[in-house]
Scaffold this active site. Structure first.
Site, PDB file in Angstrom:
ATOM      1  N   HIS A  61     -10.763  -2.542  -1.420  1.00 48.52           N
ATOM      2  CA  HIS A  61     -11.670  -1.963  -0.429  1.00 48.52           C
ATOM      3  C   HIS A  61     -12.667  -1.035  -1.132  1.00 48.52           C
ATOM      4  O   HIS A  61     -12.280  -0.288  -2.047  1.00 48.52           O
ATOM      5  CB  HIS A  61     -10.885  -1.137   0.587  1.00 48.52           C
ATOM      6  CG  HIS A  61      -9.917  -1.935   1.415  1.00 48.52           C
ATOM      7  ND1 HIS A  61     -10.231  -2.417   2.665  1.00 48.52           N
ATOM      8  CD2 HIS A  61      -8.644  -2.347   1.177  1.00 48.52           C
ATOM      9  CE1 HIS A  61      -9.188  -3.076   3.172  1.00 48.52           C
ATOM     10  NE2 HIS A  61      -8.203  -3.041   2.282  1.00 48.52           N
ATOM     11  N   TYR A  84       0.835  -1.204   0.000  1.00 50.10           N
ATOM     12  CA  TYR A  84       0.000   0.000   0.000  1.00 50.10           C
ATOM     13  C   TYR A  84       0.867   1.251   0.000  1.00 50.10           C
ATOM     14  O   TYR A  84       1.927   1.279   0.639  1.00 50.10           O
ATOM     15  CB  TYR A  84      -0.855   0.050   1.267  1.00 50.10           C
ATOM     16  CG  TYR A  84      -2.076  -0.832   1.242  1.00 50.10           C
ATOM     17  CD1 TYR A  84      -3.230  -0.429   0.591  1.00 50.10           C
ATOM     18  CD2 TYR A  84      -2.084  -2.053   1.907  1.00 50.10           C
ATOM     19  CE1 TYR A  84      -4.370  -1.227   0.599  1.00 50.10           C
ATOM     20  CE2 TYR A  84      -3.213  -2.852   1.913  1.00 50.10           C
ATOM     21  CZ  TYR A  84      -4.351  -2.431   1.253  1.00 50.10           C
ATOM     22  OH  TYR A  84      -5.475  -3.219   1.261  1.00 50.10           O
ATOM     23  N   HIS A 115      -7.619  -8.217  -2.610  1.00 52.95           N
ATOM     24  CA  HIS A 115      -8.900  -7.544  -2.380  1.00 52.95           C
ATOM     25  C   HIS A 115      -8.812  -6.074  -2.732  1.00 52.95           C
ATOM     26  O   HIS A 115      -7.735  -5.476  -2.746  1.00 52.95           O
ATOM     27  CB  HIS A 115      -9.339  -7.693  -0.921  1.00 52.95           C
ATOM     28  CG  HIS A 115      -8.370  -7.063   0.046  1.00 52.95           C
ATOM     29  ND1 HIS A 115      -7.254  -7.708   0.495  1.00 52.95           N
ATOM     30  CD2 HIS A 115      -8.344  -5.834   0.632  1.00 52.95           C
ATOM     31  CE1 HIS A 115      -6.581  -6.920   1.318  1.00 52.95           C
ATOM     32  NE2 HIS A 115      -7.213  -5.771   1.416  1.00 52.95           N
ATOM     33  N   ARG A 150      -3.686 -11.878   3.561  1.00 52.07           N
ATOM     34  CA  ARG A 150      -4.993 -11.433   3.065  1.00 52.07           C
ATOM     35  C   ARG A 150      -5.175 -11.933   1.637  1.00 52.07           C
ATOM     36  O   ARG A 150      -4.268 -11.821   0.818  1.00 52.07           O
ATOM     37  CB  ARG A 150      -5.090  -9.896   3.023  1.00 52.07           C
ATOM     38  CG  ARG A 150      -5.095  -9.152   4.346  1.00 52.07           C
ATOM     39  CD  ARG A 150      -6.221  -9.500   5.300  1.00 52.07           C
ATOM     40  NE  ARG A 150      -7.532  -9.840   4.736  1.00 52.07           N
ATOM     41  CZ  ARG A 150      -8.444  -8.970   4.326  1.00 52.07           C
ATOM     42  NH1 ARG A 150      -8.225  -7.676   4.407  1.00 52.07           N
ATOM     43  NH2 ARG A 150      -9.601  -9.362   3.842  1.00 52.07           N
ATOM     44  N   TYR A 176      -1.233  -9.961   0.613  1.00 51.20           N
ATOM     45  CA  TYR A 176      -0.128  -9.467   1.439  1.00 51.20           C
ATOM     46  C   TYR A 176      -0.234 -10.070   2.842  1.00 51.20           C
ATOM     47  O   TYR A 176      -1.315 -10.443   3.296  1.00 51.20           O
ATOM     48  CB  TYR A 176      -0.104  -7.935   1.499  1.00 51.20           C
ATOM     49  CG  TYR A 176      -1.368  -7.283   2.018  1.00 51.20           C
ATOM     50  CD1 TYR A 176      -1.603  -7.129   3.383  1.00 51.20           C
ATOM     51  CD2 TYR A 176      -2.320  -6.782   1.134  1.00 51.20           C
ATOM     52  CE1 TYR A 176      -2.751  -6.526   3.848  1.00 51.20           C
ATOM     53  CE2 TYR A 176      -3.482  -6.175   1.594  1.00 51.20           C
ATOM     54  CZ  TYR A 176      -3.683  -6.051   2.958  1.00 51.20           C
ATOM     55  OH  TYR A 176      -4.831  -5.452   3.412  1.00 51.20           O
TER      56      TYR A 176
HETATM   57 FE   LIG Z   1      -6.390  -4.203   2.565  1.00 50.44          FE
END
Ligand SMILES: [Fe+2]
Lengths: 201, 242
Positions: free
Chosen positions: B162, B108, B160, B157, B147
């Site tokens: 959000h 991110y 995905h 995870r 990640y």
């Molecule tokens: Fe996330």
């Protein structure tokens, strides 16, 4: 038997630790959109009593939730919710806390009393809160009321639904002054001692 | 006073509960007292309105909205599209949809993310759109990678994106995550499994949509979102009913 053909609401998932990327990229540390949202429901030139609202959201251990993101929705000083925002007043704000301390604040004008459900009279002035963060599976809804509206608060149909009377105080912001401007302190305890009342709206 | 456009109550057995101990962070961040059920007032049935003047021309093109002119984000190019509907299957037009994600390496662009996958200098990782008259939205991006995250020693995870959706009433406000068809990590994830019903989890898994791909260019996934529906007022509530 015929099937009931309603759809199901999409399930919620946590906003996660990086919610700021999507909803407040400036707080995530970068600049991407030409126009960004404002934390404040009202501009400094809006009509009404200008106030600051501030607080801290804490978890069940008493620690601040430093990655919290809050949205607020409120009526204008005349008690009406706006259906078209103006440059002075949107009624909506999106607030990011300080990552170091968890403290958050926004500036607005004090809302007026909005109409309650049919036959219930007016509601006391209040601001609706929606709270998301990592670890919160579905946004938490609560309301902030104003300490200096004791009479209206006592008659408020929502506050009066809270069976344990002492818990009503968890929704009432304390009024102080700073540099001649009213400041309302609204600390939100997600869990534990003095837990804030949250609503299923 | 006109009758309120009251919403169907939220189905709390379909939605994840606040406390889901396998997702450890929820333990101290979940209220221990039950939520107080409120029938809707104008404070819940109204909500903010956002106009197209808020959007820039590249806000729904994550391949380019943070890229140096002439360059593009690195990764598998995908289109994500779908409709925002309510529980009555009516489209929700004119509503703001915001999305954010990790890059094609699972990193991110956030000052708190320290995962060792590199930042892509051409990828910001967020965008937004306003639904059209039929509730449709679309955007273009790269497929995010899974990640690792700190929960158990070894949690990853599923890939995905959000999503944040407003609807027209503040009580419709929703944040969720979209997963990708066929990802085995979906069924290992304590955040996903916070949702108790597998059919509800299925609602978050976007199928590959070959009809929406751009041949020789971009793959596509379809993700429809359902917000709470509005109840028609067949009979006025009695006052005693609150
Ligand atoms: Fe996330």
């Amino acid at each position: 038997m015929q099937p009931l053909d309603y759809q199901k609401e999409t399930p919620s998932q946590t906003a996660g630790p990086y919610v700021h990327i999507g909803l407040a990229p400036g707080a995530a540390g970068f600049d991407i959109f030409e126009k960004n949202f404002c934390p404040n429901p009202a501009s400094p030139t809006a009509a009404g009593e200008h106030i600051t609202v501030e607080g801290l959201v804490t978890d069940g251990t008493g620690a601040p939730i430093k990655d919290v993101l809050i949205e607020v929705w409120q009526a204008a000083p005349n008690g009406a919710y706006v259906d078209a925002p103006t440059a002075d007043f949107t009624g909506w704000g999106r607030i990011v806390s300080d990552f170091e301390t968890g403290e958050w604040s926004f500036d607005t004008v004090k809302p007026g009393p909005a109409e309650g459900r049919s036959g219930h009279g007016k509601m006391a002035p209040h601001i609706t809160f929606w709270i998301v963060a990592r670890g919160i599976n579905i946004g938490l809804n609560t309301r902030m009321y104003f300490e200096d509206e004791a009479e209206a608060n006592a008659a408020d149909p929502v506050l009066n639904l809270i069976e344990q009377q002492h818990r009503r105080a968890t929704l009432i912001a304390k009024r102080t002054e700073r540099d001649g401007k009213p400041v309302y302190r609204f600390d939100i305890r997600v869990q534990g001692d003095g837990e804030t009342v949250f609503f299923d709206i | 006073m006109a009758p309120l456009d009251e919403l169907f109550p939220r189905d709390r057995e379909w939605q994840p509960p606040a406390l889901t101990p396998d997702y450890k962070t929820s333990v101290a961040r979940s209220p221990s007292y039950p939520l107080l059920s409120l029938q809707n007032s104008v404070s819940e049935t109204t909500g903010p309105v956002f106009g197209h003047d808020m959007l820039g021309p590249l806000d729904n093109d994550l391949l380019h909205n943070y890229a140096t002119p002439g360059e593009s984000a690195i990764g598998q190019r995908i289109i994500v599209h779908g409709r925002v509907l309510d529980e009555n299957s009516r489209p929700v037009p004119g509503t703001l949809v915001e999305f954010w994600q990790a890059n094609a390496g699972g990193r991110y662009r956030h000052k708190k993310d320290t995962y060792l996958a590199p930042i892509d200098p051409n990828f910001g990782g967020c965008g937004r759109a306003i639904t059209d008259d039929e509730g449709r939205y679309h955007f273009r991006t790269v497929k995010p990678a899974p990640y690792p995250w700190r929960n158990w020693v070894n949690n990853w995870r599923p890939a995905h994106i959000h999503f944040s959706i407003f609807g027209h009433a503040f009580a419709q406000r929703l944040i969720t995550q979209m997963y990708f068809e066929g990802d085995p990590l979906i069924w290992t994830c304590p955040i996903v499994k916070a949702i108790p019903d597998d059919r509800a989890i299925g609602q978050l898994i976007a199928p590959l949509d070959m009809n929406a791909t751009v041949p020789l260019d971009t793959m596509a996934y379809k993700f429809d979102i359902v917000l709470r529906g509005t109840r028609s007022t067949l009979f006025e509530n009695r006052l005693e009913g609150n």
